[in-house]
Motif scaffolding. Structure first.
Motif, PDB file in Angstrom:
ATOM      1  N   ARG A 198      97.651  38.108 -41.988  1.00  0.00           N
ATOM      2  CA  ARG A 198      99.108  38.103 -42.117  1.00  0.00           C
ATOM      3  C   ARG A 198      99.638  39.508 -42.367  1.00  0.00           C
ATOM      4  O   ARG A 198     100.665  39.915 -41.796  1.00  0.00           O
ATOM      5  N   ASP A 199      98.955  40.260 -43.223  1.00  0.00           N
ATOM      6  CA  ASP A 199      99.369  41.640 -43.492  1.00  0.00           C
ATOM      7  C   ASP A 199      99.377  42.456 -42.204  1.00  0.00           C
ATOM      8  O   ASP A 199     100.298  43.248 -41.961  1.00  0.00           O
ATOM      9  N   GLU A 248     102.365  41.361 -39.891  1.00  0.00           N
ATOM     10  CA  GLU A 248     103.654  41.868 -40.357  1.00  0.00           C
ATOM     11  C   GLU A 248     103.773  43.373 -40.160  1.00  0.00           C
ATOM     12  O   GLU A 248     104.851  43.881 -39.820  1.00  0.00           O
ATOM     13  N   CYS A 262     104.211  44.040 -36.255  1.00  0.00           N
ATOM     14  CA  CYS A 262     105.509  43.537 -35.789  1.00  0.00           C
ATOM     15  C   CYS A 262     106.652  44.432 -36.277  1.00  0.00           C
ATOM     16  O   CYS A 262     107.634  44.661 -35.555  1.00  0.00           O
ATOM     17  N   LYS A 263     106.511  44.938 -37.490  1.00  0.00           N
ATOM     18  CA  LYS A 263     107.552  45.801 -38.054  1.00  0.00           C
ATOM     19  C   LYS A 263     107.758  47.052 -37.215  1.00  0.00           C
ATOM     20  O   LYS A 263     108.864  47.604 -37.170  1.00  0.00           O
ATOM     21  N   THR A 284     110.474  40.016 -36.067  1.00  0.00           N
ATOM     22  CA  THR A 284     110.346  39.125 -37.206  1.00  0.00           C
ATOM     23  C   THR A 284     109.124  38.234 -37.001  1.00  0.00           C
ATOM     24  O   THR A 284     109.019  37.542 -35.991  1.00  0.00           O
ATOM     25  N   ALA A 285     108.188  38.248 -37.945  1.00  0.00           N
ATOM     26  CA  ALA A 285     106.964  37.445 -37.842  1.00  0.00           C
ATOM     27  C   ALA A 285     107.128  36.169 -38.648  1.00  0.00           C
ATOM     28  O   ALA A 285     107.292  36.202 -39.867  1.00  0.00           O
ATOM     29  N   GLU A 290     105.507  32.571 -39.922  1.00  0.00           N
ATOM     30  CA  GLU A 290     104.216  31.924 -40.206  1.00  0.00           C
ATOM     31  C   GLU A 290     104.485  30.494 -40.702  1.00  0.00           C
ATOM     32  O   GLU A 290     104.424  30.211 -41.901  1.00  0.00           O
TER      33      GLU A 290
END
Length: 216
Positions: A105-106, A109, A112-113, A118-119, A121
């Motif tokens: 997840r890190d 994000e 994507c940033k 916008t990610a 989940e």
């Protein structure tokens, strides 16, 4: 969330978690423009599930989204992912099927940033039992097409069959296969306009995993 002018993509593996995440997201977003799938460096199989291009294409057609495929070794994975974001989804929205792998997840994000994506989940930190129950209750159908060697008796089983669920419990593995114990291909469900008619045409092995070769 205003989405009319945003490009929305699903990070698409072809399996149950990305399908359930997309199903949940569609209830709010109402559309998905792109299914983005990463293949291995040979461009023959998807990196995680070992699926061929024809399966991914058929899923996208049935869902009504554009399929975009890129190919990468692990060393070039991030570069290829960033190129996809840059070319197709800047300022858009991405849908991901992670459950609790914080490191992934890190990473999602962070990359994507880079292009103001916008990610989302939708499955994050949900209990495994709840996710699997929802997947089946919604009417999804999936076949197990890859396993770790020690769980190869699951290979070829349909996830929605009660005997398969009993076997997963008997093996005492993660219900969602989140540690790579098993992977699926989804061939029917609420996000599809029509079922994908898959057929098993062979199998192959790697050092750690067993795979079915599937086609349509």
């Amino acid at each position: 969330m205003l989405t009319q002018d945003k490009v929305i993509f699903s990070s698409w593996s072809g399996g149950k978690d990305s399908a359930l995440a997309l199903n949940r997201a569609l209830k709010e977003l109402k559309k998905v423009d792109i299914l983005f799938t990463m293949f291995d460096e040979t461009c023959i199989h998807t990196r995680a599930h070992g699926l061929p291009r024809e399966i991914i294409t058929a899923q996208a057609e049935s869902i009504g989204a554009r399929s975009i495929i890129r190919c990468a070794a692990w060393e070039t994975y991030e570069q290829e992912f960033l190129e996809f974001l840059k070319e197709h989804t800047q300022n858009g929205i991405g849908i991901f099927g992670d459950i609790d792998l914080q490191e992934h997840r890190d990473w999602v994000e962070r990359v994507c940033k880079t292009y103001n994506v916008t990610a989302l989940e939708p499955l994050w930190l949900e209990p495994r039992e709840k996710l699997l129950e929802e997947f089946l209750k919604e009417g999804f159908k999936a076949k197990i097409i890859a396993t770790k060697k020690e769980y190869k008796e699951l290979l070829g089983k349909d996830l929605q069959e009660s005997e398969t669920l009993k076997l997963i419990e008997k093996l005492n593995i993660d219900l969602s296969g989140e540690n790579g114990e098993y992977h699926t291909v989804v061939y029917d469900g609420p996000i599809f306009k029509k079922p994908i008619r898959i057929k098993i045409v062979g199998n192959y092995s790697t050092e750690k995993n067993e795979y079915l070769i599937v086609g349509i």
